[in-house]
Enzyme design. Sequence first.
Site, mmCIF file in Angstrom:
data_model
loop_
_atom_site.group_PDB
_atom_site.id
_atom_site.type_symbol
_atom_site.label_atom_id
_atom_site.label_comp_id
_atom_site.label_asym_id
_atom_site.label_seq_id
_atom_site.Cartn_x
_atom_site.Cartn_y
_atom_site.Cartn_z
ATOM 1 N N GLY A 180 2.456 -7.158 -5.907
ATOM 2 C CA GLY A 180 1.278 -6.283 -5.938
ATOM 3 C C GLY A 180 1.534 -5.040 -6.772
ATOM 4 O O GLY A 180 2.606 -4.851 -7.348
ATOM 5 N N MET A 181 0.514 -4.176 -6.813
ATOM 6 C CA MET A 181 0.585 -2.966 -7.649
ATOM 7 C C MET A 181 1.770 -2.089 -7.240
ATOM 8 O O MET A 181 2.553 -1.648 -8.081
ATOM 9 C CB MET A 181 -0.736 -2.193 -7.531
ATOM 10 C CG MET A 181 -0.777 -0.926 -8.325
ATOM 11 S SD MET A 181 -2.416 -0.187 -8.383
ATOM 12 C CE MET A 181 -2.562 0.473 -6.716
ATOM 13 N N LEU A 182 1.914 -1.822 -5.961
ATOM 14 C CA LEU A 182 3.015 -0.981 -5.480
ATOM 15 C C LEU A 182 4.331 -1.755 -5.473
ATOM 16 O O LEU A 182 5.370 -1.231 -5.886
ATOM 17 C CB LEU A 182 2.701 -0.480 -4.057
ATOM 18 C CG LEU A 182 3.786 0.361 -3.391
ATOM 19 C CD1 LEU A 182 4.032 1.659 -4.157
ATOM 20 C CD2 LEU A 182 3.409 0.666 -1.934
ATOM 21 N N ASP B 20 5.347 -15.835 3.291
ATOM 22 C CA ASP B 20 4.008 -15.505 3.790
ATOM 23 C C ASP B 20 4.200 -14.711 5.081
ATOM 24 O O ASP B 20 4.711 -15.253 6.069
ATOM 25 C CB ASP B 20 3.253 -16.824 4.037
ATOM 26 C CG ASP B 20 1.849 -16.588 4.576
ATOM 27 O OD1 ASP B 20 1.535 -15.443 4.954
ATOM 28 O OD2 ASP B 20 1.076 -17.565 4.619
ATOM 29 N N TYR C 246 -11.599 -2.246 6.967
ATOM 30 C CA TYR C 246 -10.273 -2.091 6.342
ATOM 31 C C TYR C 246 -9.434 -1.086 7.129
ATOM 32 O O TYR C 246 -8.282 -1.354 7.487
ATOM 33 C CB TYR C 246 -10.437 -1.649 4.883
ATOM 34 C CG TYR C 246 -9.153 -1.243 4.202
ATOM 35 C CD1 TYR C 246 -8.180 -2.180 3.863
ATOM 36 C CD2 TYR C 246 -8.903 0.096 3.882
ATOM 37 C CE1 TYR C 246 -6.998 -1.795 3.230
ATOM 38 C CE2 TYR C 246 -7.732 0.485 3.247
ATOM 39 C CZ TYR C 246 -6.793 -0.456 2.924
ATOM 40 O OH TYR C 246 -5.626 -0.074 2.294
ATOM 41 N N LYS D 93 -5.914 -1.695 9.240
ATOM 42 C CA LYS D 93 -4.685 -0.972 8.882
ATOM 43 C C LYS D 93 -4.192 -0.137 10.073
ATOM 44 O O LYS D 93 -2.984 -0.017 10.299
ATOM 45 C CB LYS D 93 -4.918 -0.085 7.657
ATOM 46 C CG LYS D 93 -5.169 -0.836 6.357
ATOM 47 C CD LYS D 93 -3.954 -1.612 5.851
ATOM 48 C CE LYS D 93 -2.863 -0.723 5.317
ATOM 49 N NZ LYS D 93 -1.744 -1.529 4.723
HETATM 50 N N1 NAP Z 1 -4.639 0.458 -3.616
HETATM 51 C C1 NAP Z 1 -4.956 1.588 -2.996
HETATM 52 O O1 NAP Z 1 -5.770 2.421 -3.478
HETATM 53 C C2 NAP Z 1 -4.351 1.906 -1.658
HETATM 54 C C3 NAP Z 1 -4.761 3.056 -0.987
HETATM 55 C C4 NAP Z 1 -4.187 3.348 0.259
HETATM 56 C C5 NAP Z 1 -3.219 2.508 0.797
HETATM 57 N N2 NAP Z 1 -2.867 1.382 0.128
HETATM 58 C C6 NAP Z 1 -1.852 0.521 0.736
HETATM 59 O O2 NAP Z 1 -0.761 0.417 -0.159
HETATM 60 C C7 NAP Z 1 -0.133 -0.851 0.007
HETATM 61 C C8 NAP Z 1 0.058 -1.522 -1.346
HETATM 62 O O3 NAP Z 1 -1.226 -1.704 -1.930
HETATM 63 P P1 NAP Z 1 -1.400 -2.394 -3.360
HETATM 64 O O4 NAP Z 1 -2.622 -1.788 -3.961
HETATM 65 O O5 NAP Z 1 -0.100 -2.397 -4.108
HETATM 66 O O6 NAP Z 1 -1.743 -3.873 -2.901
HETATM 67 P P2 NAP Z 1 -1.995 -5.197 -3.784
HETATM 68 O O7 NAP Z 1 -1.843 -4.862 -5.241
HETATM 69 O O8 NAP Z 1 -3.253 -5.807 -3.309
HETATM 70 O O9 NAP Z 1 -0.739 -6.103 -3.397
HETATM 71 C C9 NAP Z 1 -0.663 -6.808 -2.188
HETATM 72 C C10 NAP Z 1 0.249 -7.989 -2.424
HETATM 73 O O10 NAP Z 1 0.409 -8.691 -1.182
HETATM 74 C C11 NAP Z 1 0.321 -10.099 -1.483
HETATM 75 N N3 NAP Z 1 -0.043 -10.876 -0.299
HETATM 76 C C12 NAP Z 1 -1.286 -11.289 0.111
HETATM 77 N N4 NAP Z 1 -1.198 -12.035 1.226
HETATM 78 C C13 NAP Z 1 0.122 -12.106 1.543
HETATM 79 C C14 NAP Z 1 0.848 -12.750 2.568
HETATM 80 N N5 NAP Z 1 0.229 -13.469 3.531
HETATM 81 N N6 NAP Z 1 2.204 -12.617 2.582
HETATM 82 C C15 NAP Z 1 2.840 -11.933 1.628
HETATM 83 N N7 NAP Z 1 2.217 -11.288 0.611
HETATM 84 C C16 NAP Z 1 0.875 -11.375 0.573
HETATM 85 C C17 NAP Z 1 -0.743 -10.152 -2.545
HETATM 86 O O11 NAP Z 1 -0.741 -11.408 -3.204
HETATM 87 P P3 NAP Z 1 -2.143 -11.960 -3.805
HETATM 88 O O12 NAP Z 1 -2.550 -10.974 -4.879
HETATM 89 O O13 NAP Z 1 -1.755 -13.304 -4.323
HETATM 90 O O14 NAP Z 1 -3.135 -11.997 -2.667
HETATM 91 C C18 NAP Z 1 -0.308 -8.999 -3.438
HETATM 92 O O15 NAP Z 1 0.697 -9.387 -4.346
HETATM 93 C C19 NAP Z 1 -1.013 -1.628 1.001
HETATM 94 O O16 NAP Z 1 -0.470 -1.493 2.292
HETATM 95 C C20 NAP Z 1 -2.341 -0.890 0.964
HETATM 96 O O17 NAP Z 1 -3.059 -1.025 2.161
HETATM 97 C C21 NAP Z 1 -3.389 1.072 -1.079
#
Ligand code: NAP
Length: 290
Positions: free
Chosen positions: A10-12, A36, A126, A130
């Site tokens: 993912g992004m982070l 998973d 959401y 969380k």
């Molecule tokens: N983005 C924001 O603005 C934001 C703001 C506040 C907090 N956060 C938190 O920051 C954290 C990182 O966010 P992010 O934006 O980096 O998230 P992201 O880009 O959506 O990455 C999430 C990753 O988890 C994978 N995933 C999905 N289902 C899974 C499973 N069952 N087992 C293992 N991996 C799985 C996804 O794969 P697929 O892509 O194949 O589904 C993806 O690679 C999260 O906890 C989010 O709630 C984000």
Amino acid sequence: MKWTVTGAAGMLGQDLVAALKARGDDVVALDVAELDILDSSAVMEALGTPGASDVVVNCAAWTQVDSAEEKEDAAFRLNAVGPQNLAAACRASGARLVQISTDYVFPGNGTKPYGEDDLLDPLGAYGRTKAAGEWAVRASGADYLIVRTAWLYGEHGTPFPKVMAKLLTERGHVDVVTDQVGQPTWTKDLVALIIALIDAQAPSGTYHGTSSGQGSWYEFTQEIAASMGVAKEAVGETTSEAFVRPAPRPAYSVLAHDALRKIGVEPIGDWRQRWQAAAPAILADFVAKD
Ligand SMILES: NC(=O)c1ccc[n+]([C@@H]2O[C@H](COP(=O)([O-])OP(=O)(O)OC[C@H]3O[C@@H](n4cnc5c(N)ncnc54)[C@H](OP(=O)(O)O)[C@@H]3O)[C@@H](O)[C@H]2O)c1
């Protein structure tokens, strides 16, 4: 130090894995294909043995705020049951679990920055899922750090600055809400903070991993336009009432950083300054090169 990163694609997750490799740490990067987090047996097998990992950072999540409204059960599984599985394995192995959470656990109707221990009262699905993930981790008996972030942007994926840059490039104008205020946060700054917390042997608890200061989406977009060499007039003002989305958004999403200061870990800097540092990498595809 042996790290495991779940949701590593993912992004982070990608930025965290790269930073850990760059500093020479031992890191196992797992996305859904490798582990998973919904599969409790697989999670226990991979992470439940002492020595399997010193630190597990869960970057996997259901992050689509709007679709969570309609698919709350699936979002709950990923955002609450997944962390519960990881916490059970960490409890068994003795590893530290870093669970990433969000400003959306708060109602967003405040007038002063939310403290780490303020009441959780999410506005939508959401945030509810969380918040449930936070409680699952807290109740597990594992050694945990919950790190809440917000308005996250990075090089990977399609975060807000890239969406705005595309709209400004294609349309030359974009209207953005002025009545939602928060703390735009760069993934690389959050990664540095997570590593700093682990290096500092931060006590188990909840920390806020957001930039300092506050700004609206409108102000953030003005900064994005400026970084692209686009006149600020290209960014117009709108309101949440005029720009309705399926999930309600918190109006006031500013988080305080007292828990970090208490343990001597410096919070992330002012969001505008951090954007200046991040912009060349985030906007690499949009800024004219001479
Ligand atoms: N983005 C924001 O603005 C934001 C703001 C506040 C907090 N956060 C938190 O920051 C954290 C990182 O966010 P992010 O934006 O980096 O998230 P992201 O880009 O959506 O990455 C999430 C990753 O988890 C994978 N995933 C999905 N289902 C899974 C499973 N069952 N087992 C293992 N991996 C799985 C996804 O794969 P697929 O892509 O194949 O589904 C993806 O690679 C999260 O906890 C989010 O709630 C984000």
